[in-house]
Design a protein around this motif. Structure first.
Motif, PDB file in Angstrom:
ATOM      1  N   PHE A 241       0.834  -1.202   0.000  1.00 22.50           N
ATOM      2  CA  PHE A 241       0.000   0.000   0.000  1.00 22.50           C
ATOM      3  C   PHE A 241       0.865   1.246   0.000  1.00 22.50           C
ATOM      4  O   PHE A 241       1.920   1.268   0.615  1.00 22.50           O
ATOM      5  CB  PHE A 241      -0.873   0.043   1.250  1.00 22.50           C
ATOM      6  CG  PHE A 241      -1.963  -0.971   1.238  1.00 22.50           C
ATOM      7  CD1 PHE A 241      -3.082  -0.768   0.465  1.00 22.50           C
ATOM      8  CD2 PHE A 241      -1.859  -2.108   2.001  1.00 22.50           C
ATOM      9  CE1 PHE A 241      -4.091  -1.702   0.467  1.00 22.50           C
ATOM     10  CE2 PHE A 241      -2.852  -3.034   2.000  1.00 22.50           C
ATOM     11  CZ  PHE A 241      -3.972  -2.844   1.227  1.00 22.50           C
TER      12      PHE A 241
ATOM     13  N   THR B  41      -0.835   3.973   0.976  1.00 21.32           N
ATOM     14  CA  THR B  41      -1.935   4.760   1.502  1.00 21.32           C
ATOM     15  C   THR B  41      -1.640   5.208   2.916  1.00 21.32           C
ATOM     16  O   THR B  41      -1.144   4.424   3.728  1.00 21.32           O
ATOM     17  CB  THR B  41      -3.217   3.930   1.511  1.00 21.32           C
ATOM     18  OG1 THR B  41      -3.358   3.334   0.237  1.00 21.32           O
ATOM     19  CG2 THR B  41      -4.411   4.776   1.815  1.00 21.32           C
TER      20      THR B  41
ATOM     21  N   GLU C  10      -7.154   5.723  -2.862  1.00 19.23           N
ATOM     22  CA  GLU C  10      -7.846   4.447  -2.726  1.00 19.23           C
ATOM     23  C   GLU C  10      -9.227   4.473  -3.374  1.00 19.23           C
ATOM     24  O   GLU C  10     -10.218   4.021  -2.793  1.00 19.23           O
ATOM     25  CB  GLU C  10      -7.987   4.054  -1.256  1.00 19.23           C
ATOM     26  CG  GLU C  10      -6.722   3.585  -0.615  1.00 19.23           C
ATOM     27  CD  GLU C  10      -6.373   2.165  -1.001  1.00 19.23           C
ATOM     28  OE1 GLU C  10      -7.280   1.341  -1.110  1.00 19.23           O
ATOM     29  OE2 GLU C  10      -5.173   1.906  -1.204  1.00 19.23           O
TER      30      GLU C  10
ATOM     31  N   ASP D 195     -14.021   6.522  -8.785  1.00 21.51           N
ATOM     32  CA  ASP D 195     -13.923   5.418  -9.720  1.00 21.51           C
ATOM     33  C   ASP D 195     -15.342   4.969 -10.035  1.00 21.51           C
ATOM     34  O   ASP D 195     -16.207   4.971  -9.163  1.00 21.51           O
ATOM     35  CB  ASP D 195     -13.154   4.275  -9.054  1.00 21.51           C
ATOM     36  CG  ASP D 195     -12.689   3.265 -10.054  1.00 21.51           C
ATOM     37  OD1 ASP D 195     -11.487   3.205 -10.299  1.00 21.51           O
ATOM     38  OD2 ASP D 195     -13.541   2.533 -10.598  1.00 21.51           O
TER      39      ASP D 195
ATOM     40  N   SER E  61      -9.506   1.623 -18.026  1.00 20.96           N
ATOM     41  CA  SER E  61      -9.518   1.909 -16.597  1.00 20.96           C
ATOM     42  C   SER E  61     -10.909   2.413 -16.247  1.00 20.96           C
ATOM     43  O   SER E  61     -11.626   2.925 -17.101  1.00 20.96           O
ATOM     44  CB  SER E  61      -8.468   2.967 -16.259  1.00 20.96           C
ATOM     45  OG  SER E  61      -8.844   3.640 -15.086  1.00 20.96           O
TER      46      SER E  61
ATOM     47  N   SER F 107     -11.371   4.583 -13.647  1.00 16.96           N
ATOM     48  CA  SER F 107     -11.288   5.758 -12.783  1.00 16.96           C
ATOM     49  C   SER F 107     -11.760   6.998 -13.535  1.00 16.96           C
ATOM     50  O   SER F 107     -11.606   7.109 -14.748  1.00 16.96           O
ATOM     51  CB  SER F 107      -9.861   5.954 -12.290  1.00 16.96           C
ATOM     52  OG  SER F 107      -9.076   6.463 -13.327  1.00 16.96           O
TER      53      SER F 107
ATOM     54  N   LEU G 171      -4.919  -8.239  -5.736  1.00 14.36           N
ATOM     55  CA  LEU G 171      -5.579  -7.050  -6.289  1.00 14.36           C
ATOM     56  C   LEU G 171      -6.799  -6.667  -5.456  1.00 14.36           C
ATOM     57  O   LEU G 171      -7.017  -5.499  -5.141  1.00 14.36           O
ATOM     58  CB  LEU G 171      -6.038  -7.320  -7.722  1.00 14.36           C
ATOM     59  CG  LEU G 171      -5.119  -6.883  -8.842  1.00 14.36           C
ATOM     60  CD1 LEU G 171      -5.784  -7.143 -10.165  1.00 14.36           C
ATOM     61  CD2 LEU G 171      -4.793  -5.413  -8.697  1.00 14.36           C
TER      62      LEU G 171
ATOM     63  N   THR H 101      -5.748  -5.009  -2.247  1.00 17.02           N
ATOM     64  CA  THR H 101      -4.936  -3.792  -2.279  1.00 17.02           C
ATOM     65  C   THR H 101      -5.622  -2.726  -3.118  1.00 17.02           C
ATOM     66  O   THR H 101      -6.275  -1.840  -2.578  1.00 17.02           O
ATOM     67  CB  THR H 101      -3.532  -4.072  -2.844  1.00 17.02           C
ATOM     68  OG1 THR H 101      -3.677  -4.699  -4.120  1.00 17.02           O
ATOM     69  CG2 THR H 101      -2.747  -4.971  -1.937  1.00 17.02           C
ATOM     70  N   ASP H 102      -5.539  -2.839  -4.429  1.00 18.63           N
ATOM     71  CA  ASP H 102      -6.075  -1.776  -5.288  1.00 18.63           C
ATOM     72  C   ASP H 102      -7.580  -1.647  -5.147  1.00 18.63           C
ATOM     73  O   ASP H 102      -8.124  -0.550  -5.173  1.00 18.63           O
ATOM     74  CB  ASP H 102      -5.743  -2.064  -6.755  1.00 18.63           C
ATOM     75  CG  ASP H 102      -4.274  -1.910  -7.026  1.00 18.63           C
ATOM     76  OD1 ASP H 102      -3.545  -1.672  -6.045  1.00 18.63           O
ATOM     77  OD2 ASP H 102      -3.854  -2.034  -8.176  1.00 18.63           O
ATOM     78  N   TYR H 103      -8.252  -2.773  -5.038  1.00 13.68           N
ATOM     79  CA  TYR H 103      -9.716  -2.733  -5.052  1.00 13.68           C
ATOM     80  C   TYR H 103     -10.294  -2.948  -3.669  1.00 13.68           C
ATOM     81  O   TYR H 103     -11.341  -3.544  -3.509  1.00 13.68           O
ATOM     82  CB  TYR H 103     -10.263  -3.765  -6.036  1.00 13.68           C
ATOM     83  CG  TYR H 103      -9.977  -3.398  -7.461  1.00 13.68           C
ATOM     84  CD1 TYR H 103     -10.863  -2.612  -8.184  1.00 13.68           C
ATOM     85  CD2 TYR H 103      -8.808  -3.794  -8.071  1.00 13.68           C
ATOM     86  CE1 TYR H 103     -10.581  -2.237  -9.477  1.00 13.68           C
ATOM     87  CE2 TYR H 103      -8.516  -3.431  -9.370  1.00 13.68           C
ATOM     88  CZ  TYR H 103      -9.415  -2.650 -10.066  1.00 13.68           C
ATOM     89  OH  TYR H 103      -9.135  -2.270 -11.352  1.00 13.68           O
TER      90      TYR H 103
END
Lengths: 494, 171
Positions: A5, A7, A72, A131, A190, A192, B132, B135-137
């Motif tokens: 991460f 974050t 995130e 997103d 993507s 986003s 994934l 982490t990302d999602y």
């Protein structure tokens, strides 16, 4: 071990605390009701109101200090926090309104309260979604909760019918939305919003323009359903009529605000693409929505159906603002600020009007025909006066918040050069005065029918009074709120 | 070895898919469909797509099929009416589109090449998908759990027995 991460979780928790708290509150409510078999709606309501007031204050503080940040798949800017404030106020008032309903109709109060809380969490996630996946899931959480709440009136066929109708049509609309998202993913690789915003189709030869146009069409159909824009509005009157009235108020105010937030984010993220005919599409959509909404409302005799069509018409006015905000591909903060202001104004007056309908039927009987309002000024002067103010505000009579909202909205449209659309919107407001006055005339100039209304319960009275006060106060002094709305949209991020 | 297994499972898929159509009893058809879906899952395993195989079994062979069977049982179909063969409009349209799809698939079969399979080694593996997801999602993942919670509450709330409420309201 590699770092998974990047974050800053402390910061994220700090920024997303309102949502986390609301979700936690809902879950602990459910746990409470599992461990303590006796239903205690009054204690729950008290705790919830205090907690929501705290969250409201915290959100307001966040609004003041936030630096736009995207992390995130969530984004935090003033726009999202200001919409959070609107739905939190909506939640507060709706909880006050449904205090009688949860204890009377044999539903466990904790379940109803928890569903309201989860729906608001979904709405806040829509506001904060960076997103398309997050926005879609937020819409689903919100919609699923409202389907269930719509059907929560026990043993009443209309309620079940409305829930079923809402569920099937809503799922269908979600499919459209998802299809649109999938096509957008096919173009950009993507989901986003940032990647949509940086998309450029200047020298496109691979057919991406076609794909993206289709994607936008699907997204507009899906979101148009959620905001009840014509021609996707047909579910609204039936669902608004069949649902328990506090839930109707919640759908008309909260769900519409959140759906508009999603629409605004997506439209503004993609608004810079000249290949997509945004302005004509939105122009026609808004013109149709307000005209048909108002014309059909003229013939309604059921107060909830009347308010449903009027909320369709209000979605049309809001779309005027969205169209104007998109003009020239520049974000004009006065125009967009007008949209945010109108969302707040619309939520308050709708909640107030439905609040009066809840108060009328608070002894359990269905008092929803226009004729039931005859002589209300003698049966309960306060309710009659309050409903009059809310209806005048919806019609856009000066000294109410509705007038200020329409003024800012239409001023923005004129500034953007949409004279035709503005004239149409003003004409529509004039038409709407006719049907907004029908209940007022009934209340004041016709002999009373039925008994004198007993005193209202305190939560109901508080809810109606809160709406009444804000509608009048912000109608007379709208500039602070408008300043806040303008500040909210100055630094939009994607 | 792999080739033998492929033909084995492909045979299972095709034969049980045919059985789905030719069984008269809808319940038998549904069970044949389960077998076909299991065969497809096995084919996924042969392609090293373990995650897809697991999902295929869990979602299609498990959840969706249970739903099918529930509905078939609840509708309580009359088997004698089903035995008669109808040549309806929808049947003809269905046959047309079905043969169209079959023609395309057969004609296109030769175009698939090895190049299309050139994906990274761990593509679609359970480990990479799990990583994934967490982490990302992560935010969408947590949101999905909230969505499921709402659905569960709703199911319980709407399906509760009415009589219980009458009893609670009575005193």
């Amino acid at each position: 071990m590699e770092k998974l991460f990047n974050t800053d979780w402390n910061l994220l928790l700090q920024l997303a605390l309102p949502m986390v708290l609301l979700a936690g509150l809902g879950m602990s409510l459910l746990l409470c009701s599992a461990f303590f078999p006796r239903d205690r709606p009054k204690i729950f309501l008290g705790v919830l109101l205090l907690a929501i007031l705290g969250i409201l204050f915290y959100t307001w503080m966040q609004w003041r200090v936030v630096v736009p940040l995207s992390q995130e798949m969530l984004l935090f800017d003033r726009f999202s926090y200001s919409l959070d404030l609107i739905v939190l106020v909506t939640l507060l008032i709706v909880l006050l309104l449904c205090s009688k309903y949860v204890s009377a109709e044999g539903t466990r109060s904790s379940e109803v309260y928890a569903l309201f809380l989860f729906a608001v969490v979904g709405m806040m996630l829509i506001h904060h979604g960076a997103d398309l996946i997050v926005i879609f899931l937020g819409i689903e959480i919100m919609s699923l909760s409202s389907y269930i709440l719509t059907g929560s009136r026990r043993g009443i066929i209309r309620s079940y019918e409305a829930a079923m109708k809402y569920f099937i049509l809503g799922s269908f609309a979600s499919c459209f939305l998802l299809y649109g998202i999938a096509l957008a993913y096919g173009v950009t690789g993507s989901t986003s919003l940032a990647s949509l915003q940086s998309l450029s189709l200047a020298a496109d030869t691979s057919g991406n323009t076609v794909l993206l146009t289709m994607s936008v069409a699907f997204l507009l159909v899906g979101l148009g359903f959620k905001i009840a824009a014509v021609p996707f509005h047909l579910w609204a009157p039936d669902v608004y009529e069949g649902a328990p009235t506090p839930v109707t108020a919640f759908m008309a105010a909260g769900v519409k605000t959140a759906a508009f937030a999603a629409l605004l984010r997506i439209v503004l993220a993609l608004g810079h693409l000249p290949q997509i005919p945004w302005i004509p599409v939105l122009w026609i959509l808004s013109a149709l929505t307000m005209t048909i909404g108002n014309l059909v409302a003229l013939r309604q005799t059921h107060i909830k159906r009347l308010l449903a069509y009027s909320s369709v018409a209000h979605a049309g006015y809001l779309l005027v603002g969205v169209t104007a905000a998109l003009q020239n591909n520049t974000l004009s903060d006065a125009t967009l600020g007008g949209v945010v202001f109108y969302l707040f104004a619309y939520s308050l007056m709708t909640l107030g009007a439905f609040g009066v309908v809840v108060a009328m039927g608070h002894r359990g009987e269905q008092v929803e025909e226009l004729s039931d309002f005859s002589g209300l000024s003698q049966r309960h002067p306060f309710l009659a006066a309050a409903l009059t103010v809310f209806l005048l505000s919806m019609a856009g009579i000066p000294a109410t918040i509705g007038f200020a909202g329409k003024f800012y909205l239409f001023a923005g449209a004129v500034e953007a050069g949409f004279y035709g659309l503005t004239i149409l919107a003003v004409l529509n407001s004039v038409i709407s005065v006719y049907y907004y006055f029908a209940p007022i005339i009934k209340m004041y100039f016709q002999p009373p029918r039925g008994y004198e209304l007993p005193p209202l319960s305190y939560p109901l009275l508080a809810a109606v009074f809160l709406c009444l006060f804000t509608v009048l106060y912000l109608g007379i002094f709208p500039s602070d709120l408008f300043l806040m709305a303008r500040e909210s949209v100055k630094e939009l991020i994607f | 070895m792999e080739l033998i297994l492929f033909y084995l499972f492909a045979g299972v898929v095709v034969s049980s898919a045919l059985l789905v159509v030719f069984f008269r009893n809808p319940l038998s058809s549904a069970l044949a469909l389960v077998a076909a879906l299991f065969g497809v899952a096995a084919l996924f395993v042969l392609l090293h797509a373990y995650f897809l195989a697991a999902i295929q079994v869990l979602v299609y062979a498990g959840a969706v099929m249970v739903l099918f069977i529930f509905i078939i049982m609840m509708m309580n179909l009359d088997l004698t009416t089903l035995r008669k063969i109808h040549y309806s409009f929808t049947g003809i349209v269905g046959a047309l589109f079905g043969s169209y799809l079959a023609a395309i698939l057969i004609l296109r079969l030769g175009y698939f090449s090895e190049a299309a399979r050139a994906t990274p080694e761990d593509y679609g593996s359970i480990a990479s998908i799990g990583k994934l997801l967490f982490t990302d999602y992560q935010v969408p993942f947590e949101m999905t759990s909230l969505l499921l919670l709402v659905a569960i509450i709703g199911a319980v709330m709407l399906a509760k027995k009415e009589a219980k409420h009458a009893a609670r309201q009575a005193p």
